[in-house]
Design an enzyme around this catalytic site. Structure first.
Site, PDB file in Angstrom:
ATOM      1  N   ASN A   1      89.343  18.223  24.072  1.00  0.00           N
ATOM      2  CA  ASN A   1      90.328  17.744  23.095  1.00  0.00           C
ATOM      3  C   ASN A   1      91.747  18.201  23.428  1.00  0.00           C
ATOM      4  OD1 ASN A   1      90.001  20.459  22.521  1.00  0.00           O
ATOM      5  ND2 ASN A   1      90.099  20.198  20.296  1.00  0.00           N
TER       6      ASN A   1
ATOM      7  N   HIS B   1      84.876  37.896  12.158  1.00  0.00           N
ATOM      8  CA  HIS B   1      83.796  37.831  13.147  1.00  0.00           C
ATOM      9  C   HIS B   1      83.202  36.434  13.288  1.00  0.00           C
ATOM     10  CE1 HIS B   1      79.746  39.140  14.739  1.00  0.00           C
ATOM     11  NE2 HIS B   1      80.511  40.010  15.380  1.00  0.00           N
TER      12      HIS B   1
ATOM     13  N   ALA C   1      66.335  41.348  15.348  1.00  0.00           N
ATOM     14  CA  ALA C   1      66.023  40.873  16.695  1.00  0.00           C
ATOM     15  C   ALA C   1      64.645  41.328  17.150  1.00  0.00           C
ATOM     16  CB  ALA C   1      67.082  41.353  17.683  1.00  0.00           C
TER      17      ALA C   1
ATOM     18  N   SER D   1      77.414  40.402  20.060  1.00  0.00           N
ATOM     19  CA  SER D   1      77.920  39.382  19.136  1.00  0.00           C
ATOM     20  C   SER D   1      78.450  38.172  19.884  1.00  0.00           C
ATOM     21  CB  SER D   1      79.045  39.954  18.271  1.00  0.00           C
ATOM     22  OG  SER D   1      78.547  40.592  17.137  1.00  0.00           O
TER      23      SER D   1
ATOM     24  N   ASN E   1      74.696  46.963  20.163  1.00  0.00           N
ATOM     25  CA  ASN E   1      75.569  47.552  21.191  1.00  0.00           C
ATOM     26  C   ASN E   1      75.508  49.070  21.280  1.00  0.00           C
ATOM     27  OD1 ASN E   1      76.602  44.920  21.494  1.00  0.00           O
ATOM     28  ND2 ASN E   1      78.084  45.276  19.866  1.00  0.00           N
TER      29      ASN E   1
ATOM     30  N   ASP F   1      77.279  34.662   9.226  1.00  0.00           N
ATOM     31  CA  ASP F   1      78.212  35.710   9.629  1.00  0.00           C
ATOM     32  C   ASP F   1      79.235  35.919   8.519  1.00  0.00           C
ATOM     33  OD1 ASP F   1      80.225  37.162  11.463  1.00  0.00           O
ATOM     34  OD2 ASP F   1      78.552  36.743  12.804  1.00  0.00           O
TER      35      ASP F   1
END
Length: 888
Positions: free
Chosen positions: A291, A277, A375, A449, A366, A245
């Site tokens: 944590n 991103h 994909a 995303s 999108n 990314d």
């Protein structure tokens, strides 16, 4: 415009048309945006932003610190181009690239810049020796002042392509050089590609300003939240996930990092951010678990491998996948997509990663349309986004955002993609520029995303919990455990073997707990059955893990008919069913059921034949059929008793043929989630679901010279087709032994079977009787029934239908001939395999028989096998039966 071609050809074959109003300017050093805006204004250009085309929500222009996209109001002619070039030289111009529009892609995502100073060359390996790419290319352009440099570090990660920079590209650019190489057709050069940079950043984010303060997504996918969840089983320790990314904020207090990453522009460490991103994607995957700080990622103890794009080119995508593979990534998360990239560059990197057992998760995008590349590559998991009510995210989703998750035939699963809390770059960087620790997070990261890293995190959890699983097994586990949510129905679809599916949700929305908790109990259809669905390793009715014994002696040898299918008349007999847990997790509350049919049948339909209790579906007595737990990889032996009265009554003895019904068994477990959600109404159910099994192999003692008959039933009450095909396999009989298939049996061999029955909810099939009588008014009929004279009253609308014919229709044969003997039809089976296509009625069962004579000279102990199978109109085998003749 200048010397750029009007049209180029994309790697897919689609044309690229020059956009004369746009340019990509690349500089030797970084420049602030304001400085480039001033430059643009001085030559009457504008920096590309949301104008003049309406922007898609969340769509961002792929400006980098050293590359900027500019546009003009009209076409840029050669004179103006030279003015732009001269002005940009003052800022250290590296090159100007033309911009092309890819045919078939809408909007600005169609705009690409094939870079003018790079060619990617794949050499032929016919000689078996690696050649020098620079010399091979220079040989074509020997008369031209061509200067090349092979960028060896990039070449190393491009799966056979050499990354060649043209040092004097103003004399000969990549477009002219590629044309020369294509026309030369040199045997040592196999392929030439451009490096392509998209105008729109291909990330799949849709930012939103609306705050949402809790991790609803983790509760929805059952990673955490109330009750037992995935995090009670594992949190991803030891897994390394590459976030391919924009790099990551390496100092973020809520992220752990693996070995230093890489920046793909320089091919140097360390994966530090080139944008916001990547840090957001990393947090969904692996924000540190437990944590007392910030958020928890799906795999909160995993480690992130940051690989940072510089320019989002296809060469960078390929190099990033290959670098991550070479440096130990178990999972790669890719929240981006762009149809303008070269498949020739990226597909080999995907194949290489797949060959090295990497799980790859890629966003569908999108645009509320077709899934984008990569994909669409079958080796990756295409991940769509679901909304807050578990439907595909669409413009009509209740969140009010106007984007939609892309969908189509490649989709694997969906995951939450709306208003997702995650990590953000600290300080004034990032999506949330708030002061202090609050600015370390954003609560509204959206799009496919954000969906994709949920799936990557789940893959990391599985790889940590079950390190022996391959990438294909990890993918199958994610898909088979997904929940069938949403308003659209799921169905069995060819090419999608991991359960029911639809093109908007794939196999469903991921469920972390189910994926980590999943078992896979099965009854093997044959000794070589590995659990893959559908089973394709041979006949599923011959040697399944079901045996019949004359005593409860524990002997279990399903591969030997003489020790697995014998019954003694007048006593109790025993059924053994071996169950295997083929899943990675112990199976809980395992239960086995069994049915005995009083006939040999060629077709059985789920659930009716496995669940009904009637004269045609008899239940043996359970002895040991439930198990609290079966460990992963372990087996258990279920036991049933056939009572003496059942052995006596069920088919065989009256017809003198011996006892040989069919046995149907099923197994289920609380955490066999795939079987629990599977649609099982289609035929054939047995090979398609490994929880179902049947044994349809009979052993019959015969004597030499005796006639033998093998009666069986074809068709099923729930079969609505008008044709069926029988395949008779006589290859294990003596060639000279005559064999007839009797087509017109009267059914007397099956005294417990009602051949006139129809399913309770099924009306007589259309056309079954053209002479039906329908009473239009209430009617009283004086008649005699038995010894009684009386009046029968029929209500309005009552009807009298003639019984559907039990006679088979037209017959065609390959491997034999139809013969008449008296008024009955037979198929004389001569070939080793005969195919018999028969016209039939819907919802009807038919009695048939195979008839032969044992050779007079057959020696005692000789065994002969006879097989018959039934196929549907799609030529799928829906069932079959076998007979073993043992000469005594």
């Amino acid at each position: 415009m200048y010397n750029f071609p009007i049209e180029l050809k994309h790697g897919s074959g689609a044309p690229l048309q020059l956009d004369p109003t746009r340019l990509l300017l690349a500089f030797e050093t970084d420049h602030p945006r304001a400085e480039i805006e001033q430059l643009a204004a001085s030559v009457e250009l504008a920096l590309e932003n949301g104008e003049p085309e309406p922007p898609v929500p969340g769509e961002t222009v792929n400006h980098t610190a050293s590359r900027y996209w500019l546009r003009a109001r009209g076409a840029i002619d050669d004179e103006r181009f030279q003015l732009i070039e001269k002005a940009a030289m003052a800022l250290g111009l590296a090159f100007i690239s033309p911009v092309y529009r890819l045919q078939g892609e809408p909007g600005r995502r169609a705009l690409q810049a094939p870079l003018p100073n790079v060619v990617l060359v794949r050499l032929s390996q016919r000689t078996g020796l690696e050649q020098d790419a620079q010399l091979a290319v220079a040989g074509v352009a020997a008369r031209l002042p061509l200067e090349l440099r092979d960028e060896t570090e990039k070449t190393r990660h491009l799966n056979g392509y050499h990354y060649l920079t043209i040092l004097n590209f103003r004399d000969i650019n990549a477009y002219a050089l590629k044309q020369l190489l294509d026309e030369a057709r040199l045997p040592q050069i196999a392929d030439v590609q451009f490096e392509t940079m998209p105008l729109i950043t291909p990330t799949s984010i849709v930012p939103s300003d609306t705050l949402f303060a809790s991790q609803w997504d983790m509760a929805r996918i059952q990673a955490g939240g109330p009750g037992t969840s995935g995090w009670d089983i594992g949190t991803g320790a030891a897994s390394v996930v590459c976030v391919l990314d924009t790099g990551c904020d390496l100092g973020h207090p809520d992220l752990r990092f693996a070995t230093p990453g890489i920046n793909l522009g320089s091919m140097l460490p360390d994966g530090s951010p080139t944008g916001d991103h990547g840090t957001a994607c990393a947090g969904i995957i692996a924000a540190i678990f437990n944590n007392a700080l910030g958020l928890a990622g799906v795999a909160g103890n995993a480690r992130v491998m940051p690989v940072a794009f510089q320019n989002w080119t296809d060469a960078e995508v390929a190099a990033g996948i290959s670098w991550a593979t070479a440096n130990g990534a178990a999972v790669i998360s890719m929240s981006f997509g762009n149809n303008g990239w070269s498949h020739a560059l990226i597909d080999p990197a995907i194949q290489n990663a797949f060959n090295h057992d990497v799980v790859m998760c890629v966003a569908t995008h999108n645009y509320n349309g077709a899934i984008t590349y990569p994909a669409t590559n079958a080796l990756v998991m295409a991940v769509g986004a679901s909304d807050q009510i578990d439907n595909r995210k669409s413009p009509s989703s209740p969140d009010g955002e106007i984007w939609g998750s892309n969908f189509g035939p490649q989709i694997s699963v969906v995951a939450p993609g709306v208003r997702i809390p995650t990590t953000d770059r600290r300080g004034s960087d990032g999506y949330n520029t708030g002061a202090g620790a609050a600015g370390d997070y954003t609560l509204t990261f959206n799009g496919t995303s954000s969906a994709t890293p949920h799936v990557a995190g789940l893959a990391a959890l599985i790889r940590s919990a079950h390190p022996a699983l391959s990438n294909l097994q990890v993918r199958a586990l994610v898909e088979r455990s997904a929940q069938k949510v949403g308003v659209l129905p799921y169905a069995e679809v060819a090419g999608h073997a991991n359960g029911s599916w639809n093109q908007e949700m794939g196999y469903g929305r991921i469920n972390v707990f189910r994926a980590l908790d999943a078992a896979d109990v099965m009854i093997k259809d044959a000794p070589g059955d590995s659990g893959s669905e559908p089973f394709t390793g041979g006949n599923f009715w011959d040697f399944s893990d079901i045996v019949v014994r004359i005593s409860d002696d524990g002997v279990f040898v399903p591969g030997d008919p003489l020790r697995s299918k014998n019954v003694e008349r007048g006593q109790a007999n025993y059924i053994y069913v071996r169950v295997t847990n083929n899943g990675p997790r112990a199976a809980r509350n395992v239960h086995v059921t069994a049915r005995i049919t009083p006939y040999v049948g060629l077709e059985f339909v789920y659930p009716q034949d496995w669940t009904e209790v009637n004269p045609s579906h008899v239940t043996p007595t359970p002895i040991a059929v439930s198990f609290a737990s079966i460990a992963a990889g372990a087996t258990a032996l279920a036991r049933f008793r056939i009572e003496a009265a059942q052995s006596e009554a069920l088919y065989g003895w009256v017809s003198g043929s011996g006892w040989h019904p069919c046995l149907l068994c099923s197994v289920n477990a609380d955490n066999d989630y795939a079987f629990a959600s599977a649609p099982l109404t289609a035929s054939p159910a047995t090979p398609r679901r490994n929880n179902l099994a049947q044994r349809n192999l009979s052993v019959i003692d015969v004597v030499a010279g005796a006639p033998v008959s093998f009666p069986f039933i074809a068709g099923n009450l729930y079969n609505t087709e008008r044709f069926m095909t029988l395949v008779v396999d006589r290859s294990r009989l003596p060639p000279a032994m005559p064999l007839l298939l009797s087509l017109d049996e009267d059914g007397s061999a099956f005294p417990l079977v009602d051949f006139t029955a129809l399913p309770g909810d099924v009306a007589p099939p259309p056309g079954a009787c053209d002479d039906a009588v329908v009473f239009l008014e209430k009617t009283r009929i004086a008649t005699r029934l038995g010894c009684c004279q009386g009046v029968m009253t029929l209500e309005k609308g009552a009807r009298f239908d003639c019984q559907p014919s039990r006679k088979l229709g037209a017959v065609s044969v390959v491997g034999g001939d139809v013969v008449l003997r008296g008024e009955k039809r037979y198929v004389d089976v001569r070939g080793s395999m005969a195919t018999v296509r028969i016209e039939k009625a819907p919802h009807q069962r038919y009695a048939l028989a195979l008839q032969a004579t044992i050779p007079a000279g057959a020696a005692s102990g000789t065994q002969w096998m006879l097989q018959v199978a039934q196929q549907n109109s799609q030529e799928d085998t829906v069932g079959g039966a076998a007979m073993l003749y043992l000469v005594r």
